[in-house]
Design a protein around this motif. Structure first.
Motif, mmCIF file in Angstrom:
data_model
loop_
_atom_site.group_PDB
_atom_site.id
_atom_site.type_symbol
_atom_site.label_atom_id
_atom_site.label_comp_id
_atom_site.label_asym_id
_atom_site.label_seq_id
_atom_site.Cartn_x
_atom_site.Cartn_y
_atom_site.Cartn_z
ATOM 1 N N THR A 94 0.121 5.759 0.355
ATOM 2 C CA THR A 94 -0.657 5.618 -1.060
ATOM 3 C C THR A 94 0.074 6.614 -1.909
ATOM 4 N N ARG A 95 0.454 7.792 -1.569
ATOM 5 C CA ARG A 95 1.367 8.785 -2.280
ATOM 6 C C ARG A 95 2.428 8.022 -2.744
ATOM 7 N N LEU A 96 3.262 7.251 -1.837
ATOM 8 C CA LEU A 96 4.595 6.467 -2.249
ATOM 9 C C LEU A 96 4.252 5.539 -3.257
ATOM 10 N N VAL A 97 3.445 4.744 -3.098
ATOM 11 C CA VAL A 97 3.100 3.791 -3.963
ATOM 12 C C VAL A 97 2.695 4.155 -5.367
ATOM 13 N N GLU A 98 1.861 5.300 -5.352
ATOM 14 C CA GLU A 98 1.334 5.837 -6.616
ATOM 15 C C GLU A 98 2.518 6.505 -7.349
ATOM 16 N N CYS A 99 3.763 7.034 -6.749
ATOM 17 C CA CYS A 99 4.691 7.226 -7.393
ATOM 18 C C CYS A 99 5.763 6.188 -7.764
ATOM 19 N N ARG A 100 5.687 5.128 -7.252
ATOM 20 C CA ARG A 100 6.672 3.829 -7.600
ATOM 21 C C ARG A 100 5.927 2.684 -8.078
ATOM 22 N N ALA A 101 4.699 2.572 -8.014
ATOM 23 C CA ALA A 101 4.137 1.163 -8.650
ATOM 24 C C ALA A 101 2.528 1.519 -8.539
ATOM 25 N N LEU A 102 2.114 2.561 -9.702
ATOM 26 C CA LEU A 102 0.881 2.874 -9.545
ATOM 27 C C LEU A 102 -0.018 1.559 -10.169
ATOM 28 N N GLN A 103 0.551 0.804 -11.023
ATOM 29 C CA GLN A 103 0.025 -0.220 -11.492
ATOM 30 C C GLN A 103 -0.688 -1.362 -10.523
ATOM 31 N N LEU A 104 0.059 -1.194 -9.220
ATOM 32 C CA LEU A 104 -0.484 -2.200 -8.253
ATOM 33 C C LEU A 104 -1.803 -1.762 -7.641
ATOM 34 N N LEU A 105 -2.180 -0.608 -7.831
ATOM 35 C CA LEU A 105 -3.446 0.130 -7.342
ATOM 36 C C LEU A 105 -4.740 -0.276 -8.238
ATOM 37 N N ASP A 106 -4.480 -0.852 -9.444
ATOM 38 C CA ASP A 106 -5.187 -0.919 -10.443
ATOM 39 C C ASP A 106 -5.916 -2.256 -10.369
ATOM 40 N N VAL A 107 -5.265 -3.242 -9.398
ATOM 41 C CA VAL A 107 -5.606 -4.567 -9.217
ATOM 42 C C VAL A 107 -6.409 -4.813 -8.531
ATOM 43 N N VAL A 108 -7.680 -5.824 -8.601
ATOM 44 C CA VAL A 108 -8.563 -6.070 -7.445
ATOM 45 C C VAL A 108 -7.913 -6.509 -6.124
#
Length: 222
Positions: A94-108
């Motif tokens: 999760t920390r890696l994705v937040e640093c690299r592609a946070l916009q992905l986590l905002d999608v349903v």
């Protein structure tokens, strides 16, 4: 590396859960009755306490019951340890994705599963268009026509881990996203099969992910 660790931990935990429940099937009736009706979480917590029981050896049937309780306790402890490892790896991912592609986590429907990011990172030179990305993920439509019948089938090629990630996105949306549910109902009324609708939804999800991660990639080669 984290994905590799998580996959092995999930596999080992599944094996331990299956072993624990297999032991319960052949356990002493009194012990089965003691654990009957418990959900998985409570069952594992209860069995974990068995590992702290006395390890003294006894004769006859009592020794079998004691060995069964100790076995259940050790298996439950193993399940707990593996679950903790999985949670730790998930937090790191999760920390890696937040640093690299946070916009992905905002999608349903999209969580910290980096299979799609791994696919993008491994082959950035192939991502010149969304159709290339769809083919790479194995969700591009494949023509399969015979005579007057024309239709498309699922693509069985491509990166199967990325395909599985898109599959999870689609089925999560079918459970919680009203737009996806409305789309599903509309296509069912049009005569489409469930498999055909899922194929279409996976293709739409691939398009959405491509545009979300496109900014992370260099421009297409001339």
């Amino acid at each position: 590396m984290y994905k590799l660790t998580k996959a092995s931990a999930v596999k080992a935990r599944t094996q331990a859960v299956n072993q624990l429940k297999s032991v319960l099937i052949t356990a002493d009736p009194a012990l089965r009755e003691e654990l009957a009706g418990l959900g998985n979480a409570e069952l594992f917590r209860t069995c974990a306490r068995f590992a702290d029981a006395s390890t003294r050896e006894e004769d006859g049937e009592e020794s079998v019951v004691q060995a069964t309780r100790i076995t259940l306790g050790l298996l439950a402890y193993r399940i707990s340890q593996l679950s903790e490892q999985i949670r730790d790896v998930d937090a790191r991912l999760t920390r890696l994705v937040e640093c690299r592609a946070l916009q992905l986590l905002d999608v349903v429907g999209i969580g910290p599963d980096v299979a799609l990011l791994i696919t993008v990172g491994d082959t950035p030179e192939r991502l010149g268009s969304e159709s290339f990305f769809a083919a790479l993920c194995g969700v591009s439509p494949v023509e399969r026509s015979s005579g007057r019948r024309q239709f498309r089938r699922l693509n069985r090629g491509g990166d199967r881990q990325a395909n599985a990630a898109l599959h999870r996105i689609v089925f999560t949306r079918l459970r919680v996203d009203s737009r996806t549910q409305d789309y599903f109902e509309r296509r069912i009324k049009e005569g489409k099969t469930r498999r055909e609708i899922v194929r279409c939804l996976k293709r739409y999800a691939a398009r959405e992910v491509f545009h979300l991660v496109g900014q992370l990639q260099p421009g297409p080669r001339s």
